[in-house]
Design a protein around this motif. Structure first.
Motif, PDB file in Angstrom:
ATOM      1  N   ALA A  90      10.812 -13.138  25.891  1.00 36.31           N
ATOM      2  CA  ALA A  90      11.132 -14.155  25.440  1.00 36.31           C
ATOM      3  C   ALA A  90      10.347 -15.546  25.845  1.00 36.31           C
ATOM      4  CB  ALA A  90      12.367 -14.997  25.563  1.00 36.31           C
ATOM      5  N   ALA A  91      10.073 -15.826  27.170  1.00 33.49           N
ATOM      6  CA  ALA A  91       9.057 -16.733  27.950  1.00 33.49           C
ATOM      7  C   ALA A  91       7.573 -16.278  27.591  1.00 33.49           C
ATOM      8  CB  ALA A  91       9.181 -16.840  29.509  1.00 33.49           C
ATOM      9  N   GLN A  92       7.258 -15.332  27.469  1.00 35.00           N
ATOM     10  CA  GLN A  92       5.580 -15.043  26.759  1.00 35.00           C
ATOM     11  C   GLN A  92       5.149 -15.728  25.793  1.00 35.00           C
ATOM     12  OE1 GLN A  92       5.588 -10.989  28.044  1.00 35.00           O
ATOM     13  NE2 GLN A  92       5.106 -10.983  30.356  1.00 35.00           N
ATOM     14  N   SER A  93       6.700 -14.896  25.173  1.00 32.71           N
ATOM     15  CA  SER A  93       6.339 -15.362  23.182  1.00 32.71           C
ATOM     16  C   SER A  93       6.190 -17.562  23.177  1.00 32.71           C
ATOM     17  CB  SER A  93       7.242 -15.215  22.431  1.00 32.71           C
ATOM     18  OG  SER A  93       8.655 -15.011  22.870  1.00 32.71           O
ATOM     19  N   VAL A  94       6.749 -17.310  24.589  1.00 33.90           N
ATOM     20  CA  VAL A  94       6.565 -19.269  24.109  1.00 33.90           C
ATOM     21  C   VAL A  94       5.592 -19.949  24.276  1.00 33.90           C
ATOM     22  CG1 VAL A  94       7.316 -21.163  25.203  1.00 33.90           C
ATOM     23  CG2 VAL A  94       9.421 -19.401  23.891  1.00 33.90           C
ATOM     24  N   LEU A  95       4.813 -18.773  25.601  1.00 31.41           N
ATOM     25  CA  LEU A  95       3.686 -19.683  26.781  1.00 31.41           C
ATOM     26  C   LEU A  95       2.403 -19.151  25.301  1.00 31.41           C
ATOM     27  CD1 LEU A  95       1.807 -20.346  29.026  1.00 31.41           C
ATOM     28  CD2 LEU A  95       2.021 -17.919  29.474  1.00 31.41           C
ATOM     29  N   LEU A  96       1.776 -17.576  24.994  1.00 34.12           N
ATOM     30  CA  LEU A  96       1.886 -17.267  23.992  1.00 34.12           C
ATOM     31  C   LEU A  96       1.909 -16.754  22.834  1.00 34.12           C
ATOM     32  CD1 LEU A  96      -1.652 -16.830  24.861  1.00 34.12           C
ATOM     33  CD2 LEU A  96      -1.748 -14.756  25.235  1.00 34.12           C
ATOM     34  N   ARG A  97       1.757 -18.114  22.057  1.00 34.78           N
ATOM     35  CA  ARG A  97       2.833 -17.729  20.674  1.00 34.78           C
ATOM     36  C   ARG A  97       1.672 -17.110  19.707  1.00 34.78           C
ATOM     37  NH1 ARG A  97       3.282 -23.819  19.661  1.00 34.78           N
ATOM     38  NH2 ARG A  97       0.844 -24.772  19.165  1.00 34.78           N
ATOM     39  N   PRO A  98       2.510 -16.366  18.327  1.00 35.78           N
ATOM     40  CA  PRO A  98       1.499 -15.691  17.655  1.00 35.78           C
ATOM     41  C   PRO A  98       1.127 -17.012  17.077  1.00 35.78           C
ATOM     42  CG  PRO A  98       3.670 -14.764  18.065  1.00 35.78           C
ATOM     43  CD  PRO A  98       4.026 -15.581  18.708  1.00 35.78           C
ATOM     44  N   GLY A 122      -0.986 -12.185  30.257  1.00 30.23           N
ATOM     45  CA  GLY A 122      -1.834 -12.051  32.174  1.00 30.23           C
ATOM     46  C   GLY A 122      -2.712 -13.782  31.796  1.00 30.23           C
ATOM     47  N   GLY A 123      -3.722 -13.328  32.647  1.00 30.39           N
ATOM     48  CA  GLY A 123      -4.211 -14.669  32.973  1.00 30.39           C
ATOM     49  C   GLY A 123      -5.104 -14.922  31.554  1.00 30.39           C
ATOM     50  N   ASP A 124      -5.322 -14.429  30.602  1.00 31.71           N
ATOM     51  CA  ASP A 124      -6.258 -14.913  29.192  1.00 31.71           C
ATOM     52  C   ASP A 124      -5.046 -15.718  28.229  1.00 31.71           C
ATOM     53  OD1 ASP A 124      -8.478 -13.002  30.154  1.00 31.71           O
ATOM     54  OD2 ASP A 124      -7.650 -11.540  29.189  1.00 31.71           O
ATOM     55  N   LEU A 125      -5.961 -16.895  27.958  1.00 29.49           N
ATOM     56  CA  LEU A 125      -4.838 -17.937  27.311  1.00 29.49           C
ATOM     57  C   LEU A 125      -6.145 -17.784  25.572  1.00 29.49           C
ATOM     58  CD1 LEU A 125      -6.657 -20.369  27.632  1.00 29.49           C
ATOM     59  CD2 LEU A 125      -6.203 -20.711  29.252  1.00 29.49           C
ATOM     60  N   TYR A 126      -5.254 -18.272  25.024  1.00 32.14           N
ATOM     61  CA  TYR A 126      -5.606 -18.546  23.534  1.00 32.14           C
ATOM     62  C   TYR A 126      -4.906 -18.739  22.577  1.00 32.14           C
ATOM     63  CZ  TYR A 126      -3.500 -14.548  21.798  1.00 32.14           C
ATOM     64  OH  TYR A 126      -2.471 -13.342  21.505  1.00 32.14           O
ATOM     65  N   GLU A 127      -5.672 -20.658  21.604  1.00 35.10           N
ATOM     66  CA  GLU A 127      -4.915 -20.896  20.933  1.00 35.10           C
ATOM     67  C   GLU A 127      -5.519 -21.674  19.926  1.00 35.10           C
ATOM     68  OE1 GLU A 127      -2.566 -21.236  19.237  1.00 35.10           O
ATOM     69  OE2 GLU A 127      -0.847 -22.427  20.671  1.00 35.10           O
ATOM     70  N   ALA A 128      -5.016 -21.729  18.702  1.00 31.64           N
ATOM     71  CA  ALA A 128      -5.629 -22.031  16.865  1.00 31.64           C
ATOM     72  C   ALA A 128      -4.914 -23.313  16.525  1.00 31.64           C
ATOM     73  CB  ALA A 128      -5.830 -21.180  16.868  1.00 31.64           C
ATOM     74  N   VAL A 129      -5.597 -24.183  16.733  1.00 30.84           N
ATOM     75  CA  VAL A 129      -4.862 -25.706  15.320  1.00 30.84           C
ATOM     76  C   VAL A 129      -5.746 -25.914  14.521  1.00 30.84           C
ATOM     77  CG1 VAL A 129      -2.870 -26.219  17.297  1.00 30.84           C
ATOM     78  CG2 VAL A 129      -4.974 -27.210  17.429  1.00 30.84           C
ATOM     79  N   ALA A 130      -5.109 -26.365  13.428  1.00 29.46           N
ATOM     80  CA  ALA A 130      -5.744 -27.306  12.663  1.00 29.46           C
ATOM     81  C   ALA A 130      -5.126 -28.787  12.794  1.00 29.46           C
ATOM     82  CB  ALA A 130      -4.779 -26.914  10.940  1.00 29.46           C
ATOM     83  N   THR A 131      -7.034 -29.378  12.624  1.00 31.43           N
ATOM     84  CA  THR A 131      -6.392 -30.695  13.100  1.00 31.43           C
ATOM     85  C   THR A 131      -6.884 -31.477  11.797  1.00 31.43           C
ATOM     86  OG1 THR A 131      -7.847 -31.048  14.762  1.00 31.43           O
ATOM     87  CG2 THR A 131      -6.164 -30.263  15.471  1.00 31.43           C
TER      88      THR A 131
END
Length: 368
Positions: A90-98, A122-131
Motif C-alpha cells: 500500500a505504501a509503495q503504490s502511494v509512492l510510485l502510483r500507477p 527501489g531507487g528508480d522513480l518516474y511520473e507523468a502529469v498533464a499541466t
C-alpha cells in the motif's frame, strides 16, 4: 449514496485488547505444549520405564509436541509477513502510483523491476502529469536501492508533483527538485547522527540522483533537461534512435546546478511515434557470460510486432530482460513509454462530427 447495513448494534472490541489477546495466544500455546511435555516426562509412569516400547512412545510424544510448536510459530510468522507485505504494498503504490493509460493525447505505460526480492519499488522513480504547460515527465535513478533509496525517491517525486504544475519553465522545476533533494539529505544525515545537533556541511556526500525532465507540448514539440541520465530512445516506425546527443548536466546532489539551466529542444514527437525512457539498469544488465543487454535491439523487436502499443513494448522488453539475466537483475530497472496518438484522436473526432469514417488516404475523384 452511502449504504448502511441494518442489524443489531454490537460493541466493537478495542484494538489494543485484540492485540493483547493475540500476543497471549502466541505465547500461551507454546507454554501449554511445553507444560504438557514436562508433565508427561515427570508425572507419567510410562515415561519412567526403560523398555524399547516406552522409549518409542516418549520420543513420539516429544516429536509431536515439537512439531506442533514449530507449525504454530511458522503460521504466526507467515501471518505477520503477509500483513507486513500488504502494508508495504500500500505504501509503495502511494509512492510510485500507477500512471493513467492516456494522458492529454498520449498513450502511457510504465513499469519497474526491483533488484530487491519482495520489493515492488527501489531507487528508480518516474511520473507523468498533464499541466497547462504540456505533459511533463520525470525519470530518475537514485544511487543504490533499498529503503534509503526509496526515501530519496519519495522526496524527489513529491517535489515534482507540485513543481510541474506551478513552474512555467523546466529549469525552475529542476531547481525545486534540487532543493528538495538537498533538504531531504540534510534531514536524513541529522537523523543518522543526532548527537551533533547541527546540520552537517556535506550531508550524505555520496548520494546522488540522475534525472531526466521532459516536456511534450500540445503540438508534439519535445524539450528536456538531462542531469546525468541516459537519453530516451525515439521509435520511428521500426527505427530506434536516441532522442538527443547533447551533453547532460551533472547528477543532482554532489554538484551545484547552473544558475539558469536551459532546456534542450529535442524536435517533435509525430503521430504514431513513441518515446522510451529508461534507467541505466536496463542497459547495464548482464547475462551469465557477462554480456550487456541490447535495449535498442529489444525495442526494434518490439516495434516489429503487429500491435506496438506501449503496453506491448513493455511486455516484450521485460521478457527479453528477464531471459537475458536469468530472472535475476542486478539493479533496479524502470521503463516508461509515451506514444503520440493525438492525430488519430483528432481524425476520429472529426469523423464522428461529419458522420463518416476517417481515412488517411485521399479518395479517388471522378471527372464528370
Amino acid at each position: 449514496m452511502i449504504r448502511i447495513k441494518a442489524g443489531v448494534p454490537h460493541r466493537r472490541r478495542p484494538r489494543n485488547s485484540s492485540r493483547h489477546s493475540r500476543c497471549a495466544l502466541t505465547l500461551g500455546l507454546p507454554t501449554a505444549w511445553g507444560a504438557v511435555a514436562v508433565s508427561y516426562k515427570f508425572g507419567c509412569p510410562l515415561a519412567e520405564q526403560h523398555g524399547l516400547g516406552a522409549r518409542i512412545v516418549t520420543s513420539a510424544v516429544f516429536f509431536a509436541v515439537g512439531t506442533g510448536l514449530i507449525l504454530h510459530v511458522r503460521r504466526t510468522l507467515l501471518r505477520e509477513l503477509r500483513q507486513a507485505r500488504k502494508v508495504a504494498g500500500a505504501a509503495q503504490s502511494v509512492l510510485l502510483r500507477p500512471l493513467p493509460p492516456r494522458l492529454a493525447g498520449l498513450n502511457v505505460a510504465a513499469a519497474q523491476l526491483s533488484a530487491d526480492r519482495g520489493a515492488a519499488i527501489g531507487g528508480d522513480l518516474y511520473e507523468a502529469v498533464a499541466t497547462e504547460h504540456g505533459v511533463r515527465v520525470v525519470m530518475g535513478d537514485v544511487r543504490g536501492h533499498g529503503l534509503a533509496a526509496t526515501g530519496t525517491a519519495a522526496a524527489v517525486l513529491g517535489s515534482f508533483r507540485e513543481a510541474a504544475h506551478d513552474e512555467p519553465e523546466l529549469g525552475r522545476v529542476l531547481g525545486r527538485l534540487d532543493r528538495a533533494l538537498a533538504r531531504h539529505l540534510r534531514e536524513r544525515a541529522r537523523a543518522e547522527h543526532p548527537s551533533s545537533g547541527v546540520d552537517p556541511d556535506n550531508p550524505v556526500a555520496e548520494e546522488f540522483v540522475t534525472l531526466l525532465l521532459l516536456e511534450i507540448a500540445g503540438d508534439g514539440d519535445v524539450r528536456a533537461i538531462n542531469c546525468g541520465h541516459p537519453w530516451p530512445y525515439l521509435l520511428c516506425g521500426q527505427r530506434v534512435v536516441p532522442l538527443s546527443g547533447a551533453e547532460p548536466l551533472p547528477p543532482l546532489g554532489p554538484f551545484p546546478l547552473p544558475a539558469n539551466p536551459a532546456a534542450t529542444d529535442c524536435g517533435r514527437l509525430h503521430s504514431g511515434e513513441s518515446l522510451v525512457l529508461y534507467t541505466d539498469g536496463a542497459e547495464d544488465a548482464r547475462d551469465a557470460r557477462g554480456r550487456f543487454f541490447s535495449l535498442p535491439q529489444a525495442l526494434a523487436a518490439a516495434a516489429r510486432e503487429p500491435s506496438a502499443s506501449p503496453q506491448a513494448i513493455l511486455r516484450t522488453v521485460f521478457t527479453a530482460l528477464l531471459h537475458h539475466t536469468g530472472g535475476r537483475p542486478a539493479d533496479d530497472i524502470a521503463l516508461l513509454v509515451l506514444n503520440n496518438e493525438r492525430a488519430q484522436q483528432r481524425a476520429f473526432l472529426g469523423a464522428r462530427g461529419t458522420g463518416r469514417a476517417a481515412t488517411t488516404h485521399p479518395q479517388p475523384t471522378t471527372n464528370r
